[in-house]
Scaffold this motif. Sequence first.
Motif, short mmCIF file in Angstrom:
data_model
loop_
_atom_site.label_atom_id
_atom_site.label_comp_id
_atom_site.label_asym_id
_atom_site.label_seq_id
_atom_site.Cartn_x
_atom_site.Cartn_y
_atom_site.Cartn_z
N ALA A 35 0.50 -1.43 0.00
CA ALA A 35 0.12 -0.17 0.37
C ALA A 35 0.81 1.00 0.20
N ILE A 36 1.87 1.43 0.70
CA ILE A 36 2.94 2.15 0.60
C ILE A 36 3.46 2.87 0.04
N ALA A 37 4.17 1.21 -0.97
CA ALA A 37 5.04 2.10 -2.96
C ALA A 37 3.84 2.18 -3.16
N LEU A 38 2.81 2.00 -3.29
CA LEU A 38 1.48 3.16 -4.21
C LEU A 38 1.05 4.64 -3.70
N ASP A 39 0.97 4.73 -1.93
CA ASP A 39 0.82 6.11 -2.48
C ASP A 39 1.32 5.90 -0.51
N ALA A 40 2.58 6.45 -0.60
CA ALA A 40 3.15 6.23 0.29
C ALA A 40 2.45 8.10 1.30
N SER A 41 1.91 8.88 0.61
CA SER A 41 1.46 9.39 2.02
C SER A 41 -0.21 9.07 3.50
N LEU A 42 -0.18 7.94 2.72
CA LEU A 42 -1.48 7.07 3.36
C LEU A 42 -1.37 6.88 4.90
N VAL A 43 -2.27 7.25 6.02
CA VAL A 43 -1.45 7.66 6.96
C VAL A 43 -2.05 5.62 7.56
N LYS A 44 -3.16 4.95 7.38
CA LYS A 44 -3.29 3.56 7.58
C LYS A 44 -1.79 2.61 7.36
N PRO A 45 -1.75 2.74 6.16
CA PRO A 45 -0.47 1.76 6.07
C PRO A 45 0.12 1.53 6.96
N HIS A 46 1.16 3.14 7.10
CA HIS A 46 1.82 2.93 8.04
C HIS A 46 1.77 3.05 9.32
N TYR A 47 0.76 3.00 9.84
CA TYR A 47 0.72 3.20 10.58
C TYR A 47 0.08 1.47 11.40
N LEU A 48 -0.55 0.70 10.00
CA LEU A 48 -0.50 -0.87 10.04
C LEU A 48 0.41 -0.95 10.31
N LEU A 49 1.59 -0.58 9.29
CA LEU A 49 3.57 -1.58 9.70
C LEU A 49 3.88 -0.75 10.81
#
Length: 146
Positions: free
Chosen positions: A73-87
């Motif tokens: 998900a981050i590779a597709l859009d690094a500006s999103l909170v949710k995938p960074h948080y879940l990672l």
Amino acid sequence: MSGSARTRDEANAFARKDEGNNRFAAGKYRAAAEAYTEAITLAPHVPAFFSNRALCHQKFGSWTDMANDCRSAIALDASLVKPHYLLGCALIELGDVSAAEASLRKAHQCSLANGQRFEKETLKDLNDYKKKLWAQRQQRDAVHQD
């Protein structure tokens, strides 16, 4: 692929995502993960599908799979909170403390930049993480002093 086929696939993908959301809300996490996987197959360029499936992996305790979906998900859009948080959450469970802290910090930065709703959660989890890390260090130091 023609434009109409892509549009049809994307519409079907979002229908699968909605189905996955309903299954997730009903506690049917495996069925939800399957629906999100179908959505990813139809439209692999949508980061939310990966983030949603990561939540299913969290319910299974499949931390590596969770982390992999978050990275997709981050590779597709690094500006999103949710995938960074879940990672960050997955990496805590995997014991990768420095990477977990970096992910939670990035989630917090994204939440501030985007005005998204995770701002307080990311800050709280980052503070909880620091307390957990401090306790682990204290315990390790106490063992080494014996």
